[in-house]
Design a protein around this motif. Structure first.
Motif, mmCIF file in Angstrom:
data_model
loop_
_atom_site.group_PDB
_atom_site.id
_atom_site.type_symbol
_atom_site.label_atom_id
_atom_site.label_comp_id
_atom_site.label_asym_id
_atom_site.label_seq_id
_atom_site.Cartn_x
_atom_site.Cartn_y
_atom_site.Cartn_z
ATOM 1 N N GLU A 126 1.001 -1.217 -0.137
ATOM 2 C CA GLU A 126 0.250 0.046 -0.092
ATOM 3 C C GLU A 126 0.818 1.239 -0.181
ATOM 4 O OE1 GLU A 126 -2.861 0.300 3.107
ATOM 5 O OE2 GLU A 126 -3.888 -1.872 2.720
ATOM 6 N N GLN A 127 2.140 1.091 0.503
ATOM 7 C CA GLN A 127 2.732 2.197 0.785
ATOM 8 C C GLN A 127 4.202 2.666 -0.257
ATOM 9 O OE1 GLN A 127 3.891 2.617 5.057
ATOM 10 N NE2 GLN A 127 2.474 0.835 5.479
ATOM 11 N N SER A 128 4.586 1.425 -0.644
ATOM 12 C CA SER A 128 5.820 1.345 -1.084
ATOM 13 C C SER A 128 6.205 2.404 -2.398
ATOM 14 C CB SER A 128 6.334 0.276 -1.932
ATOM 15 O OG SER A 128 5.391 -0.337 -2.874
ATOM 16 N N ARG A 186 5.716 6.052 -1.106
ATOM 17 C CA ARG A 186 7.275 6.261 -0.231
ATOM 18 C C ARG A 186 8.243 6.659 -1.228
ATOM 19 N NH1 ARG A 186 7.635 4.732 5.385
ATOM 20 N NH2 ARG A 186 9.731 4.779 5.036
ATOM 21 N N GLU A 222 -3.921 10.460 -2.702
ATOM 22 C CA GLU A 222 -2.610 10.105 -2.130
ATOM 23 C C GLU A 222 -1.764 11.550 -1.511
ATOM 24 O OE1 GLU A 222 -0.916 6.084 -3.790
ATOM 25 O OE2 GLU A 222 -1.233 7.640 -5.516
ATOM 26 N N CYS A 275 1.702 12.528 1.349
ATOM 27 C CA CYS A 275 2.469 12.054 2.289
ATOM 28 C C CYS A 275 3.366 13.053 2.700
ATOM 29 C CB CYS A 275 3.335 11.292 1.397
ATOM 30 S SG CYS A 275 4.797 11.925 0.365
ATOM 31 N N TRP A 319 7.147 10.207 9.137
ATOM 32 C CA TRP A 319 6.404 9.900 7.829
ATOM 33 C C TRP A 319 4.824 9.980 8.209
ATOM 34 C CZ3 TRP A 319 7.829 8.538 2.884
ATOM 35 C CH2 TRP A 319 9.244 8.557 2.681
ATOM 36 N N LEU A 351 1.538 8.845 5.803
ATOM 37 C CA LEU A 351 1.277 8.786 4.335
ATOM 38 C C LEU A 351 -0.300 8.656 4.466
ATOM 39 C CD1 LEU A 351 3.367 5.608 3.433
ATOM 40 C CD2 LEU A 351 3.834 7.948 3.172
ATOM 41 N N TYR A 399 -4.604 7.449 7.455
ATOM 42 C CA TYR A 399 -3.062 7.742 7.455
ATOM 43 C C TYR A 399 -2.165 6.753 8.222
ATOM 44 C CZ TYR A 399 -5.601 12.203 6.991
ATOM 45 O OH TYR A 399 -6.519 13.362 6.263
ATOM 46 N N VAL A 400 -1.207 6.531 7.495
ATOM 47 C CA VAL A 400 -0.351 5.485 8.195
ATOM 48 C C VAL A 400 1.011 6.641 8.815
ATOM 49 C CG1 VAL A 400 1.450 3.831 7.719
ATOM 50 C CG2 VAL A 400 -0.586 3.801 6.366
ATOM 51 N N THR A 444 -1.694 2.888 12.309
ATOM 52 C CA THR A 444 -2.842 3.299 10.956
ATOM 53 C C THR A 444 -3.988 3.955 11.797
ATOM 54 O OG1 THR A 444 -1.970 1.801 9.444
ATOM 55 C CG2 THR A 444 -4.041 2.730 9.040
#
Length: 430
Positions: A93-95, A98, A120, A122, A148, A150, A162-163, A225
């Motif tokens: 989901e994040q790679s 990021r 999206e 970040c 961070w 995300l 939100y991560v 999360t």
């Protein structure tokens, strides 16, 4: 729902962390949907954590050898306090986000972060803090970490995730100071802008909105999360209620050591979001978007389907003297000034009627020619020809090109959940 006691909890947290020392906290007025000011580093004579940029370079020379926290911890014993369990979002989901965020470093480190799209966003903020002793006279430690956040909103769901994480923790200490006792806290809150929302706007916050952990806990479990939703009342848009909820999600940051006053930063991160259930006009009937995203309609002069439409827009934006109506000093919005979507069909028809009248005034009767009157700004915008400032342009182009251009506009609006009055820009490429 909003958590009005958030600030009280933050102050209590600070007092506990400071123990017998005086507590110095950055205070703000009540949160609003508008962004608050960023934290201003305290003077270097303040005890506790301060931004390294406020400390003389001569002092930094002695604290300029960062050690990864995992290495530091091995020589200073293990943590005795355990954090709560946090859900780590799947890596896939994040790679991609990021990796892209890393390349947008300047935007990513701002309070709002880098907003990639309506769905999206970040933030990656590097922190470099110096710990001064209780008298504020000596630097006794240094802490580096990356924060961070995300963000993921959804077309088709009244939800935003939100991560958040604290990563790449590095430390250095002097004397007897022990970095295994340092803590970092992330505290989330939200606020609703009622003036930009429909009746009775509500948000449901996650059950856990604060995480205050020792560095070792962050090092072992860096990510957590948070999911915010808005109640879904079912389809109400035919009655004029699109269930719009305009809100801002904030995060405040705290860093502490047991021996000194904590460092606190209000509004270290903020994110503007909008929930809606607008119906077919928005594409999928409901969804959530990041309101700070720049929405663009991109068309190319080399695209065979819309090359005439694209050239017309290009001339209106770059060479308005070539367009009609013609007058000295003419400018047309869309590139630097946004256009705004217009849903009202009667007002769209009025724009088209006026534009066709202008086409006939310039080119006469063109019926039967296969040509149509193309207008820019579009009839489906509030900047259309009836606005009254004559900052528009008309041109005869082939009907197929004109229809294809209209389809591109509709596709852009539905792909980005552009509602009535929402701004967007136009970009013409070669």
């Amino acid at each position: 729902m909003q958590h009005p006691n958030h600030r009280i909890r933050l102050v209590r947290w600070a007092r506990r962390a400071a123990a017998a020392c005086a507590v110095t906290l950055l205070t703000t007025t009540a949160a609003t949907a508008a962004p608050t000011q960023a934290h201003t580093p305290r003077p270097a004579t303040t005890a506790g954590f301060v931004n390294a940029s406020s400390v003389p370079k001569s002092e930094l020379q002695e604290l300029n050898h960062p050690v990864p926290f995992a290495v530091y911890r091995r020589s200073h014993g293990k943590q005795t306090r355990h954090g709560h369990t946090v859900r780590r979002a799947p890596a896939d989901e994040q790679s991609d986000l990021r990796q892209q965020c890393e390349k947008q470093a300047a935007a990513a480190k701002t309070q709002a972060g880098w907003i990639k799209s309506r769905f999206e966003s970040c933030q990656k903020r590097p922190y470099d803090l110096i710990l001064r002793d209780k008298n504020g006279t000596e630097a006794i430690g240094r802490l580096w970490f990356d924060m961070w956040t995300l963000g993921f909103s959804y077309d088709g769901s009244r939800r935003v995730d939100y991560v958040a994480s604290v990563e790449n923790i590095r430390v250095q200490t002097a004397g007897t100071e022990d970095a295994t006792k340092w803590s970092v806290g992330q505290f989330f809150r939200n606020d609703i802008d009622a003036s930009s929302s429909d009746a009775n706007p509500q948000i449901t916050a996650p059950s856990t909105v604060r995480r205050d952990e020792l560095l070792g806990v962050w090092n072992d479990k860096p990510a957590w999360t948070l999911t915010y939703t808005s109640p879904d009342l079912g389809a109400q848009f035919n009655n004029g209620n699109q269930q719009k909820v305009a809100a801002t999600v904030f995060m405040d940051l705290g860093v502490s050591s047991p021996s000194v006053s904590p460092y606190s930063e209000v509004d270290a991160y903020h994110s503007g979001v909008r929930f809606d259930y607008a119906g077919r006009v928005a594409g999928k009937f409901k969804g959530t978007v990041f309101t700070g995203a720049r929405v663009e309609l991109v068309m190319s002069r080399k695209d065979s389907e819309v090359k005439e439409s694209a050239l017309h827009i290009y001339d209106a934006l770059k060479r308005p003297e070539r367009t009609f109506p013609s007058f000295a000093g003419k400018t047309v919005p869309g590139e630097k000034e946004p256009l705004h979507r217009l849903i009202d069909q009667d007002k769209q028809d009025a724009n088209r009627t006026k534009s066709i009248k202008e086409c006939k005034k310039v080119w006469g009767d063109y019926s039967g020619s296969g040509l149509e009157c193309d207008e820019y700004p579009f009839a489906s915008t509030k900047e259309g020809s009836t606005k009254g400032d004559n900052r528009y342009s008309v041109r005869l182009i082939t009907g197929t090109d004109n229809h294809a251009g209209g389809q591109r506009i509709d596709a852009m609006c539905t792909a980005n959940r552009v509602l009535d009055g929402d701004p967007f820009y136009v970009k013409i490429t070669d």
